[in-house]
Design a protein around this motif. Structure first.
Motif, PDB file in Angstrom:
ATOM      1  N   ASP A 171      10.044   4.631   1.058  1.00 49.30           N
ATOM      2  CA  ASP A 171       9.535   5.384  -0.095  1.00 49.30           C
ATOM      3  C   ASP A 171       8.362   6.257   0.330  1.00 49.30           C
ATOM      4  O   ASP A 171       7.559   5.858   1.185  1.00 49.30           O
ATOM      5  N   THR A 173       4.757   7.836   0.033  1.00 54.91           N
ATOM      6  CA  THR A 173       3.493   7.362  -0.517  1.00 54.91           C
ATOM      7  C   THR A 173       3.041   8.270  -1.657  1.00 54.91           C
ATOM      8  O   THR A 173       3.528   9.403  -1.800  1.00 54.91           O
ATOM      9  N   ARG A 174       2.113   7.776  -2.448  1.00 54.61           N
ATOM     10  CA  ARG A 174       1.583   8.585  -3.555  1.00 54.61           C
ATOM     11  C   ARG A 174       0.914   9.853  -3.024  1.00 54.61           C
ATOM     12  O   ARG A 174       1.066  10.938  -3.590  1.00 54.61           O
ATOM     13  N   GLU A 175       0.218   9.721  -1.904  1.00 53.12           N
ATOM     14  CA  GLU A 175      -0.430  10.888  -1.315  1.00 53.12           C
ATOM     15  C   GLU A 175       0.586  11.939  -0.887  1.00 53.12           C
ATOM     16  O   GLU A 175       0.379  13.146  -1.084  1.00 53.12           O
ATOM     17  N   ARG A 176       1.677  11.479  -0.306  1.00 50.31           N
ATOM     18  CA  ARG A 176       2.720  12.404   0.141  1.00 50.31           C
ATOM     19  C   ARG A 176       3.398  13.081  -1.048  1.00 50.31           C
ATOM     20  O   ARG A 176       3.685  14.286  -1.012  1.00 50.31           O
TER      21      ARG A 176
END
Length: 404
Positions: A171, A173-176
């Motif tokens: 999955d 990441t939130r940053e990505r």
């Protein structure tokens, strides 16, 4: 193609042109008696098949010459080298639906097909592409090993049944996700990445066709009026098995109301610097060995085969939003194909009548939706299993052998 065996013996890899020794795990820890029992059953089965083959010449009629039809013919020719095979189709490559496809390996638009079967078929195809790639046949067969990134404004699906066997699935990441949302002008909520294959059907079908022709397989171009008409050409010395891989053509031929078109339009460009697959809810960018395919059109029950300018503009907006540099890439052309969308992929045996009391087996393999390439090798293997079942068992009472 690789065939497993209960003993150590050469296994032919046709795409590599070499033999390799392989020992299966099936009997590695079994007792001697269980191994002997299984081996005896195998010998008895082979003897029954050989006895049948001596009585009658086997002939396969493969309907359809897209990636699924040719995959079936290829696997049948490997397993039954003495059988007669004829491929009948109204269109051949480069004029099939398969030629329009970008050839991305990813299960897509498969309806209510069993997840267990989709997993089996798609995994076999994924591993087959990997073998071709490792064998140095990538360029010839149009295969690329590429990173894949997919983003969505919705939550991640909970039925990704293939995540455990593809390379490096994970999955984002939130940053990505935040970074990609800013770059693409979207608001992504979920995203995944893994390593997959693209396989340009035109190139792989060219390889299949060359091999099949070298083995004497017949190619006949004609519109198929009815399967029964083909069976009425029968002769008493031939046992006929029909393999139906007509895709959307099965709707009219079989009066199958469960299948219909999902129209797709793509734009191919020259961007040899593009090495990643990017996909979101409305567009996709897929690099192949000779071009990059831009798309995202999915129009249900639309039979229009001409490219539409409004769809071209939709593709450009979506794909340029993902990779702005594509706007400057030279355009190779616009192409349209009709995905054979069905409630569920149909891979099964049906006994049909010729009208004069004869019956013959038809093995259906169609309705793959947007997963024609993804399932092709695995479904062809399923067809081979069904053929072996038909040939290895007695014809039920009242099922006289069809003749061709």
């Amino acid at each position: 193609m690789i065939f497993t065996s209960s003993s150590t013996k050469p296994i032919y890899l046709p795409t590599c042109g070499k033999f390799a020794s392989s020992t299966t795990n099936q009997f590695r820890f079994a007792s001697r008696s269980s191994w002997e029992d299984a081996r005896l059953k195998s010998i008895q089965s082979d003897a029954a098949k050989n006895s049948f083959m001596k009585r009658q010449q086997l002939k396969f009629i493969v309907l359809g010459a897209g990636i699924n039809g040719l995959s079936c013919a290829f696997r049948l020719a490997e397993h039954y080298p003495d059988a007669r095979i004829e491929i009948i189709s109204e269109r051949f490559s480069p004029n099939t639906t398969s030629d329009v496809a970008a050839g991305l390996w990813e299960p897509y638009l498969s309806g209510d097909t069993s997840k267990q079967m989709l997993r089996k078929w798609s995994r076999e195809t994924y591993e087959y592409f990997h073998r071709l790639w490792k064998a140095g046949r990538a360029d010839e067969c149009g295969i690329s090993l590429v990173p894949f990134i997919s983003c969505s404004k919705g939550p991640e699906p909970d039925d990704i049944f293939w995540k455990d066997f593809v390379f490096h699935y994970g999955d984002l990441t939130r940053e990505r996700l935040e970074q990609l949302s800013q770059e693409h002008g979207e608001e992504y909520k979920s995203g995944t990445e893994f390593i997959t294959f693209t396989c340009e059907p035109t190139k792989l079908m060219r390889v299949y066709t060359a091999v099949l022709k070298s083995r004497g397989i017949t190619f006949r171009q004609q519109k198929i009026g009815s399967i029964q008409d083909l069976a009425r050409e029968a002769s008493t010395s031939t046992y006929v098995v029909v393999i139906n891989c007509l895709g959307i053509g099965s709707r009219e031929l079989l009066n199958d109301s469960k299948i219909g078109p999902s129209r797709g339009q793509v734009r191919r460009i020259e961007a040899p610097w593009m090495f990643h697959v990017f996909c979101n809810d409305s567009a996709y960018v897929i690099p192949n060995t000779g071009s990059v395919t831009m798309g995202g059109i999915k129009q249900i029950d639309d039979y229009e085969l001409e490219a539409r300018q409004e769809d071209t503009e939709t593709i450009k907006r979506g794909c340029h939003g993902i990779v702005p540099a594509l706007e400057r890439a030279p355009v190779k052309g616009e192409f349209v194909g009709l995905r054979p969308l069905r409630q569920a992929v149909r891979v099964e045996t049906e006994w049909m009548e010729t009208g004069d009391g004869n019956r013959f087996p038809v093995i259906h393999n169609y309705g793959h939706g947007g997963s024609g390439i993804t399932l092709s090798w695995g479904c062809a293997g399923e067809v081979l299993t069904l053929v072996r079942n038909v040939i290895g068992e007695d014809i039920p009472a009242g099922r006289r052998k069809s003749k061709l």
